[in-house]
Write an enzyme that holds these catalytic residues in place. Structure first.
Site, mmCIF file in Angstrom:
data_model
loop_
_atom_site.group_PDB
_atom_site.id
_atom_site.type_symbol
_atom_site.label_atom_id
_atom_site.label_comp_id
_atom_site.label_asym_id
_atom_site.label_seq_id
_atom_site.Cartn_x
_atom_site.Cartn_y
_atom_site.Cartn_z
ATOM 1 N N PRO A 28 0.839 -1.201 0.000
ATOM 2 C CA PRO A 28 0.000 0.000 0.000
ATOM 3 C C PRO A 28 0.873 1.251 0.000
ATOM 4 C CG PRO A 28 -0.011 -1.056 2.163
ATOM 5 C CD PRO A 28 0.701 -1.979 1.237
ATOM 6 N N LEU A 29 0.573 2.171 -0.902
ATOM 7 C CA LEU A 29 1.400 3.379 -1.054
ATOM 8 C C LEU A 29 0.511 4.609 -1.209
ATOM 9 C CD1 LEU A 29 4.008 1.969 -3.600
ATOM 10 C CD2 LEU A 29 4.520 2.687 -1.251
ATOM 11 N N THR A 30 0.477 5.432 -0.209
ATOM 12 C CA THR A 30 -0.238 6.702 -0.289
ATOM 13 C C THR A 30 0.467 7.593 -1.296
ATOM 14 O OG1 THR A 30 -1.122 6.579 1.927
ATOM 15 C CG2 THR A 30 -0.739 8.797 1.073
ATOM 16 N N ALA A 61 -3.658 3.518 1.320
ATOM 17 C CA ALA A 61 -4.569 3.631 2.457
ATOM 18 C C ALA A 61 -5.749 4.516 2.052
ATOM 19 C CB ALA A 61 -3.839 4.237 3.647
ATOM 20 N N GLN A 103 -7.044 -1.057 1.117
ATOM 21 C CA GLN A 103 -6.571 -0.886 2.497
ATOM 22 C C GLN A 103 -7.467 0.114 3.237
ATOM 23 O OE1 GLN A 103 -2.880 1.136 3.715
ATOM 24 N NE2 GLN A 103 -2.324 -0.703 4.859
ATOM 25 N N HIS A 180 -5.874 -1.795 8.047
ATOM 26 C CA HIS A 180 -4.597 -1.137 8.346
ATOM 27 C C HIS A 180 -4.426 -1.034 9.865
ATOM 28 C CE1 HIS A 180 -1.122 1.248 8.020
ATOM 29 N NE2 HIS A 180 -1.532 2.211 7.216
ATOM 30 N N GLY A 181 -3.700 -1.976 10.392
ATOM 31 C CA GLY A 181 -3.440 -1.970 11.836
ATOM 32 C C GLY A 181 -2.006 -1.553 12.146
ATOM 33 N N ASN A 183 1.630 1.158 11.548
ATOM 34 C CA ASN A 183 2.182 2.514 11.360
ATOM 35 C C ASN A 183 1.549 3.611 12.208
ATOM 36 O OD1 ASN A 183 3.805 1.246 9.556
ATOM 37 N ND2 ASN A 183 2.812 2.011 7.713
ATOM 38 N N TYR A 185 -1.510 4.320 13.187
ATOM 39 C CA TYR A 185 -2.843 4.871 12.926
ATOM 40 C C TYR A 185 -3.830 4.318 13.962
ATOM 41 C CZ TYR A 185 -0.530 6.873 8.956
ATOM 42 O OH TYR A 185 0.348 7.612 8.191
ATOM 43 N N ARG A 232 -2.724 -5.689 8.442
ATOM 44 C CA ARG A 232 -1.329 -5.225 8.404
ATOM 45 C C ARG A 232 -0.890 -4.771 9.796
ATOM 46 N NH1 ARG A 232 2.272 -1.002 4.760
ATOM 47 N NH2 ARG A 232 3.639 -2.694 4.144
ATOM 48 N N ASN A 240 4.983 7.574 13.418
ATOM 49 C CA ASN A 240 3.865 8.171 14.161
ATOM 50 C C ASN A 240 4.017 7.980 15.667
ATOM 51 O OD1 ASN A 240 2.192 9.541 12.305
ATOM 52 N ND2 ASN A 240 1.381 7.606 11.544
ATOM 53 N N GLY A 301 12.162 -3.113 2.844
ATOM 54 C CA GLY A 301 13.583 -3.204 2.517
ATOM 55 C C GLY A 301 13.978 -4.438 1.729
ATOM 56 N N GLY A 322 7.331 -1.726 -1.690
ATOM 57 C CA GLY A 322 6.744 -0.397 -1.708
ATOM 58 C C GLY A 322 7.514 0.511 -2.645
HETATM 59 C C1 LIG Z 1 5.272 7.031 -0.436
HETATM 60 C C2 LIG Z 1 4.878 5.982 0.552
HETATM 61 C C3 LIG Z 1 3.548 5.839 0.901
HETATM 62 C C4 LIG Z 1 3.159 4.844 1.795
HETATM 63 N N1 LIG Z 1 1.831 4.678 2.079
HETATM 64 C C5 LIG Z 1 1.417 3.646 2.858
HETATM 65 C C6 LIG Z 1 0.038 3.375 3.032
HETATM 66 O O1 LIG Z 1 -0.835 4.045 2.475
HETATM 67 N N2 LIG Z 1 -0.307 2.342 3.839
HETATM 68 C C7 LIG Z 1 0.639 1.572 4.464
HETATM 69 O O2 LIG Z 1 0.269 0.628 5.179
HETATM 70 N N3 LIG Z 1 1.957 1.779 4.268
HETATM 71 C C8 LIG Z 1 2.366 2.784 3.475
HETATM 72 N N4 LIG Z 1 3.704 2.963 3.228
HETATM 73 C C9 LIG Z 1 4.657 1.953 3.688
HETATM 74 C C10 LIG Z 1 4.884 0.933 2.562
HETATM 75 O O3 LIG Z 1 3.729 0.149 2.336
HETATM 76 C C11 LIG Z 1 6.037 -0.020 2.904
HETATM 77 O O4 LIG Z 1 5.769 -0.609 4.140
HETATM 78 C C12 LIG Z 1 7.372 0.709 2.979
HETATM 79 O O5 LIG Z 1 7.591 1.487 1.815
HETATM 80 C C13 LIG Z 1 8.532 -0.295 3.141
HETATM 81 O O6 LIG Z 1 8.609 -1.168 2.026
HETATM 82 P P1 LIG Z 1 9.753 -0.952 0.898
HETATM 83 O O7 LIG Z 1 11.077 -1.026 1.621
HETATM 84 O O8 LIG Z 1 9.554 -2.070 -0.076
HETATM 85 O O9 LIG Z 1 9.533 0.407 0.325
HETATM 86 C C14 LIG Z 1 4.132 3.978 2.375
HETATM 87 C C15 LIG Z 1 5.464 4.142 2.015
HETATM 88 C C16 LIG Z 1 5.855 5.116 1.119
HETATM 89 C C17 LIG Z 1 7.301 5.232 0.712
#
Ligand SMILES: Cc1cc2nc3c(=O)[nH]c(=O)nc-3n(C[C@H](O)[C@H](O)[C@H](O)COP(=O)(O)O)c2cc1C
Length: 370
Positions: A28-30, A61, A103, A180-181, A183, A185, A232, A240, A301, A322
């Site tokens: 999930p990527l905002t 999300a 999500q 979404h449990g 980060n 929130y 999650r 946060n 990562g 992500g």
């Molecule tokens: C730009 C951005 C937006 C993100 N938005 C969300 C989100 O909406 N919901 C969520 O659970 N995690 C969000 N994350 C966390 C990612 O889902 C992921 O856990 C994080 O990028 C680590 O994975 P990666 O190392 O593959 O990038 C976001 C991360 C980034 C970089």
């Protein structure tokens, strides 16, 4: 030549009744491209469709209510109009045989009164202000506020918002939902002692702090079968202002409870690249494997190699990516063909509202033609 370790990542996987074409999950990527109306749109459709070679896409999300908003221009699922606007996106992905989960998000105290109806304070488990520099709001960067602790009687209303959101997600054609449990929130705020000091049935013991999530799961399960619902969690996270001394006991308890439902998966931020609270040894996938019998998604990562290795060792079934998906719409093709990845995208474009830095990352085949 592909070696067997990394190629495991590219084999199909049965997730409930879905057959994923590979084990590369889009995390999930905002991305804040939904406008002030929080409305899914053609730009978002283009972005998700570009990434349709993922085995499963988990949407950004998506707020379940006006009260749940805490971020600019993120999409919602709290009106029928938003529900209808998601449909072209789920349909476009289904044409490519790519499932997508929505999500479900309530930001809780990670919000600001300027996001809220009548400028009310944001809500949380307890009136504890997150320790953080500032939050981006409709009126610019603002210091965090002390949230208002939810009254016990208000909580069923929020649980109902989750149920209604799940119902709309189903009508919009989503293959399932991810609760979404993670980060820091609202759900995480209830789970962890750092942010939950309630004295009613939703606070105190681990069992009580889990009750909010339990009620949400049970409400969502009246809409979707268990194998279409994931959760999650981020047991190691500091994002946060999270991190509680009892994290290990808490998250093992949660995983054991989740085990009883036959859920689609637990999605774990096991990597430390998004911050670590340093309150002890980090929890890893194996800690969860020992108590949770269902599908485990690892995240944070991972590279193609470490993802393949983790699946081969049996510690996870699927791996979510992500940041690599932001700059590589064709991430799966790049993994499959051993093509190099585009450089990581600049932070400036993550939430920039613009098409630039969103739908304009070249595929390997397009960039190699140039
Ligand atoms: C730009 C951005 C937006 C993100 N938005 C969300 C989100 O909406 N919901 C969520 O659970 N995690 C969000 N994350 C966390 C990612 O889902 C992921 O856990 C994080 O990028 C680590 O994975 P990666 O190392 O593959 O990038 C976001 C991360 C980034 C970089």
């Amino acid at each position: 030549m592909e070696n067997t370790t990394t190629s495991m990542l590219l084999t199909s996987y049965k997730l409930g009744n879905l057959t994923l074409k590979n084990r590369v999950i889009m995390a999930p990527l905002t991305r804040s491209r939904a406008g002030e109306e929080r409305m899914p749109n053609d730009l978002m459709k283009e972005y998700y469709t570009q990434r349709a070679s993922a085995g499963l896409i988990i949407s950004e999300a998506t707020v379940i209510s006006r009260q749940g908003c805490g971020w600019l221009n993120t999409p919602g699922i709290y009106s029928d109009q938003q529900m209808k606007a998601w449909k072209p996106i789920t349909e476009a992905l289904h044409e490519q045989e790519t499932p997508i989960f929505l999500q479900l998000w309530h930001a809780g105290r990670a919000s600001h009164s300027s996001f809220q109806e009548n400028n009310q304070l944001p809500v949380s488990a307890s009136a504890i202000k997150p320790n953080g520099e500032y939050i981006h709001t409709p009126i610019g960067k603002q210091p965090y506020e002390t949230p208002r602790a939810l009254e016990t009687e208000e909580i069923p209303g929020i649980v109902e918002d989750y149920r209604l959101a799940a119902e709309r997600a189903k009508k919009a054609g989503f293959d399932g939902v991810e609760i979404h449990g993670a980060n820091g929130y609202l759900i995480d705020q209830f789970l962890q002692s750092k942010s939950n000091q309630r004295t009613d049935k939703y606070g105190g013991s681990i069992e009580n702090r889990y009750l909010f999530l339990q009620e949400i799961i049970e409400a969502v399960l009246t809409v979707f079968p268990a194998n279409q619902v994931g959760v999650r969690l981020s047991p190691n996270g500091v994002y946060n202002d999270m991190g509680s001394p009892e994290y290990r006991e808490l998250f093992i308890y949660v995983a054991k409870q989740l085990n009883s439902y036959g859920l689609a998966y637990i999605h774990l931020l096991d990597g430390l690249g998004f911050g670590f609270h340093e309150l002890g040894e980090p929890m890893n996938l194996k800690d969860f494997r020992d108590v949770f019998e269902g599908t485990l998604i690892g995240n944070c990562g991972y590279t193609k190699e470490s993802a393949g290795e983790t699946i081969k060792e049996g510690n996870a079934d699927l791996i979510a990516f992500g940041r690599p998906f932001i700059s590589n719409p064709d991430l799966v093709e790049r993994f499959t063909n051993n093509w190099p990845l585009n450089p990581e995208a600049d932070l400036k474009i993550w939430y920039s509202f613009e098409p630039e830095g969103y739908i304009d990352f070249p595929t390997y085949q397009n960039s190699s033609k140039g």
